[in-house]
Design a protein around this motif. Structure first.
Motif, mmCIF file in Angstrom:
data_model
loop_
_atom_site.group_PDB
_atom_site.id
_atom_site.type_symbol
_atom_site.label_atom_id
_atom_site.label_comp_id
_atom_site.label_asym_id
_atom_site.label_seq_id
_atom_site.Cartn_x
_atom_site.Cartn_y
_atom_site.Cartn_z
ATOM 1 N N ALA A 114 65.596 18.820 40.156
ATOM 2 C CA ALA A 114 64.442 17.925 40.108
ATOM 3 C C ALA A 114 63.147 18.668 40.413
ATOM 4 C CB ALA A 114 64.644 16.773 41.093
ATOM 5 N N TYR A 115 63.214 19.708 41.242
ATOM 6 C CA TYR A 115 62.028 20.497 41.595
ATOM 7 C C TYR A 115 61.891 21.761 40.741
ATOM 8 C CZ TYR A 115 60.985 17.667 45.704
ATOM 9 O OH TYR A 115 60.635 16.638 46.539
ATOM 10 N N ASN A 116 62.726 21.882 39.685
ATOM 11 C CA ASN A 116 62.686 23.041 38.771
ATOM 12 C C ASN A 116 62.894 24.363 39.503
ATOM 13 O OD1 ASN A 116 62.216 21.500 36.428
ATOM 14 N ND2 ASN A 116 60.016 21.408 36.888
ATOM 15 N N VAL A 117 63.788 24.346 40.460
ATOM 16 C CA VAL A 117 64.142 25.569 41.196
ATOM 17 C C VAL A 117 65.456 26.092 40.607
ATOM 18 C CG1 VAL A 117 64.713 26.548 43.439
ATOM 19 C CG2 VAL A 117 63.001 24.745 43.270
ATOM 20 N N TYR A 164 66.625 26.582 59.565
ATOM 21 C CA TYR A 164 67.839 25.765 59.628
ATOM 22 C C TYR A 164 67.428 24.293 59.577
ATOM 23 C CZ TYR A 164 72.555 24.439 61.176
ATOM 24 O OH TYR A 164 73.825 23.914 61.264
ATOM 25 N N VAL A 165 67.824 23.602 58.487
ATOM 26 C CA VAL A 165 67.380 22.225 58.288
ATOM 27 C C VAL A 165 68.592 21.332 58.012
ATOM 28 C CG1 VAL A 165 65.127 22.899 57.377
ATOM 29 C CG2 VAL A 165 67.051 22.576 55.801
ATOM 30 N N LEU A 166 68.409 20.039 58.171
ATOM 31 C CA LEU A 166 69.419 19.068 57.771
ATOM 32 C C LEU A 166 69.441 18.947 56.249
ATOM 33 C CD1 LEU A 166 68.732 16.234 60.376
ATOM 34 C CD2 LEU A 166 70.668 17.800 60.372
ATOM 35 N N ILE A 167 70.595 18.595 55.713
ATOM 36 C CA ILE A 167 70.698 18.476 54.250
ATOM 37 C C ILE A 167 69.877 17.302 53.746
ATOM 38 C CG2 ILE A 167 72.763 17.015 54.280
ATOM 39 C CD1 ILE A 167 73.728 18.667 51.835
ATOM 40 N N SER A 168 69.644 16.317 54.615
ATOM 41 C CA SER A 168 68.820 15.172 54.208
ATOM 42 C C SER A 168 67.342 15.530 54.120
ATOM 43 C CB SER A 168 69.014 14.016 55.193
ATOM 44 O OG SER A 168 68.740 14.447 56.524
ATOM 45 N N ALA A 169 66.944 16.646 54.739
ATOM 46 C CA ALA A 169 65.542 17.090 54.695
ATOM 47 C C ALA A 169 65.318 18.167 53.645
ATOM 48 C CB ALA A 169 65.127 17.611 56.070
ATOM 49 N N LEU A 170 66.248 18.275 52.709
ATOM 50 C CA LEU A 170 66.183 19.346 51.714
ATOM 51 C C LEU A 170 64.965 19.209 50.799
ATOM 52 C CD1 LEU A 170 68.140 21.720 51.199
ATOM 53 C CD2 LEU A 170 69.111 20.388 49.342
ATOM 54 N N SER A 171 64.622 17.988 50.461
ATOM 55 C CA SER A 171 63.514 17.782 49.521
ATOM 56 C C SER A 171 62.166 18.207 50.104
ATOM 57 C CB SER A 171 63.447 16.308 49.112
ATOM 58 O OG SER A 171 63.290 15.490 50.253
ATOM 59 N N TYR A 172 62.077 18.331 51.418
ATOM 60 C CA TYR A 172 60.810 18.716 52.043
ATOM 61 C C TYR A 172 60.547 20.218 51.954
ATOM 62 C CZ TYR A 172 60.849 13.994 53.948
ATOM 63 O OH TYR A 172 60.869 12.631 54.072
ATOM 64 N N ILE A 173 61.610 21.008 51.930
ATOM 65 C CA ILE A 173 61.421 22.463 51.912
ATOM 66 C C ILE A 173 61.608 23.061 50.527
ATOM 67 C CG2 ILE A 173 62.194 22.655 54.299
ATOM 68 C CD1 ILE A 173 64.796 23.969 53.130
ATOM 69 N N LEU A 174 62.166 22.302 49.560
ATOM 70 C CA LEU A 174 62.411 22.863 48.235
ATOM 71 C C LEU A 174 61.140 23.277 47.495
ATOM 72 C CD1 LEU A 174 65.441 21.028 46.628
ATOM 73 C CD2 LEU A 174 65.100 23.464 46.870
ATOM 74 N N PRO A 175 60.004 22.626 47.671
ATOM 75 C CA PRO A 175 58.796 23.133 47.003
ATOM 76 C C PRO A 175 58.423 24.551 47.408
ATOM 77 C CG PRO A 175 58.466 20.859 47.684
ATOM 78 C CD PRO A 175 59.762 21.292 48.269
ATOM 79 N N GLU A 176 58.893 25.013 48.575
ATOM 80 C CA GLU A 176 58.591 26.366 49.028
ATOM 81 C C GLU A 176 59.692 27.362 48.665
ATOM 82 O OE1 GLU A 176 58.042 26.076 53.189
ATOM 83 O OE2 GLU A 176 56.577 24.435 53.081
ATOM 84 N N VAL A 177 60.760 26.885 48.024
ATOM 85 C CA VAL A 177 61.921 27.733 47.708
ATOM 86 C C VAL A 177 61.785 28.268 46.286
ATOM 87 C CG1 VAL A 177 64.437 27.729 47.396
ATOM 88 C CG2 VAL A 177 63.422 26.521 49.326
#
Length: 498
Positions: free
Chosen positions: A404-407, A360-373
């Motif tokens: 931007a992260y090609n997900v 469970y993360v904040l929407i502002s911290a989305l860019s930190y977890i997207l590389p693992e998604v």
């Protein structure tokens, strides 16, 4: 010469004889009228001709004068040929044609004069027709013209006829969204109506209160609750004398829909459900009995809820999503936290209940977890005809960062949420929620408690945003997995089936 002089008296004598004959006929007709004797057939025809000639003389006195002149020439002149200046009378069609030609020439002269000062008339641009100068624009809905006093006045009159009060706007609105209505939960519409004397059905009043208070939220929940309320209305309905059920019931639903729209603007899925309901009511034959018609309508509503909403959310056993969901140990999900409704928290609760490991993360911290998604799954409020996805505010931000992260981004949307509306931004058509929902109390302190007293401060609680189809890789529907560009095809097929 002698012969010609001798012939003149004979012509005058013949003319005088004809005049004497007509005078004698006229006197005979007048005597017959005075005596009360019935006129003969010839006398009646003569009288009819005289009346027609008299009417023509009264209408066109100039033509009467021209008729007198040739007769005078015939009486005095030796030759029977008409004067060269006399012409036969023109018909109405010829006069109209001449007038039209004259008007067109005058119009061409005026246009030529306008083109002279700047440039020659030959190079002057022709005037565009009115259809090009003023393009035809479809009428905008009333709920997105709150800044137009004429539209608000017209809406108030319409609601007054339906015995529904107009809900006042609340608080200061951001100028960019001043055309949208903004309501407060503390002042629901039910406070302004007297329940016993109102024309609104109690089930609709209860549903409107639940909508305005946010108790019933979400496209599916709102549509199901609306259809269940309509079922109660159909059960309690009785056709008035000298009325048809197919017409009277549709008219009964109009104030109910206006009331619900005042409580909270209708969603796209609710609009489709209302269209389906009206179509089924109008298809009821006039000879059908009331009980049979009501039973048919109730069956149609249950069928719509089951097939379009409930079964659409259940994937078939052969779909890949069903097979992958069996191995729950391999799932690792991230649910973003979005204020003010915190709907991600409800999604988190359901996923944990299924045994799926979640973050469970904040929407502002989305860019930190997207590389693992590996995939991004998004819900949808509606899918528009141009392929844009309308969903809760923050959806377009998640899709943009994922792109931007090609997900890959997958949108889950039932086909009953597809609508023919076209929209490319979140400004023209949207919904403003209660701005007081943004006020947060921390450690007993509320920073924005008296925000309305600050003139330069406005709180914007936007409900939806629009995501371009370029950010969406696939749409998962009850018909299968399709691209966003296939929405018009699905809509066309649905219209043919209906």
């Amino acid at each position: 010469m002698a012969d010609m002089e001798g012939s003149e008296p004979t012509q005058n004598d013949s003319a005088s004889r004809t005049e004497d004959g007509t005078e004698s006929k006229n006197t005979a007709i007048s005597l017959a009228k005075n005596e009360g004797r019935e006129l003969t057939k010839e006398e009646k025809q003569k009288l009819r001709k005289e009346k027609k000639q008299q009417k023509k003389k009264d209408k066109n006195p100039a033509e009467a004068d021209t008729e007198k002149k040739p007769s005078a020439q015939k009486a005095g002149a030796p030759s029977d040929a008409p004067a060269p200046g006399d012409k036969p009378a023109k018909t109405k069609a010829e006069l109209r044609a001449e007038r039209r030609v004259r008007q067109e020439s005058e119009r061409a002269n005026r246009q030529g004069k306008k083109g002279e000062p700047g440039q020659p008339a030959s190079t002057a641009k022709p005037k565009a027709p009115p259809s090009e100068l003023q393009p035809v624009v479809k009428r905008l809905p009333e709920h997105i013209q709150a800044d137009d006093p004429a539209v608000v006045k017209k809406l108030a009159k319409k609601l007054e006829r339906q015995q529904i009060p107009l809900r006042p706007d609340y608080g200061y609105k951001v100028s960019l969204f001043s055309h949208l209505h903004q309501y407060s939960r503390k002042a629901p519409l039910t406070q302004q109506i007297s329940i016993p004397s109102t024309v609104i059905h109690p089930a609709i009043v209860r549903l409107g209160l639940q909508y305005s208070q946010g108790i019933v939220a979400g496209s599916n929940s709102r549509s199901i609750a609306l259809l269940h309320a309509f079922k109660q209305v159909v059960r309690d309905y009785s056709t008035p004398p000298n009325e048809e059920l197919s017409r009277d019931l549709v008219n009964k639903l109009k104030p109910y829909i206006s009331f619900l729209n005042q409580c909270r603007p209708l969603s796209a899925s609710m609009g489709n459900a209302i269209k389906y309901m009206k179509k089924e009511i109008s298809n009821i034959p006039s000879h059908c009995k009331e009980e049979e018609a009501k039973a048919t309508l109730l069956t149609c509503i249950d069928k719509y809820i089951t097939e379009k909403i409930q079964l659409a959310a259940r994937p078939s056993p052969n779909t890949p999503s069903r097979r992958s969901a069996t191995a729950t140990s391999s799932w690792c999900t991230g649910a973003p936290r979005c204020r003010p409704r915190l709907e991600g928290r409800e999604a988190l609760r359901r996923l944990v209940k299924k045994g799926i490991h979640c973050t469970y993360v904040l929407i502002s911290a989305l860019s930190y977890i997207l590389p693992e998604v590996s995939k991004v799954f998004l819900g949808a409020h509606a899918l528009l005809a141009n392929g844009y996805v309308m969903s809760r505010v923050g959806t377009s931000q998640i899709a943009l960062v994922a792109k931007a992260y090609n997900v890959p981004v997958l949108v889950c949307c039932e086909t009953y949420k597809f609508c023919e509306r076209v929209q490319t931004d979140s400004f023209v058509s949207n919904e403003l929620d209660d701005p007081d929902d943004l006020i947060v109390t921390r450690k007993g302190k509320t920073q924005l408690e008296h925000w309305q007293k600050v003139r330069s401060l406005g709180l914007l609680n936007l409900v939806y945003d629009v995501t371009p189809p370029d950010f969406v890789d696939l749409v998962i529907t009850d018909l299968g997995m399709i691209p966003c560009t296939s929405v018009p095809v699905v809509l066309r097929v649905k219209n043919v089936d209906q």
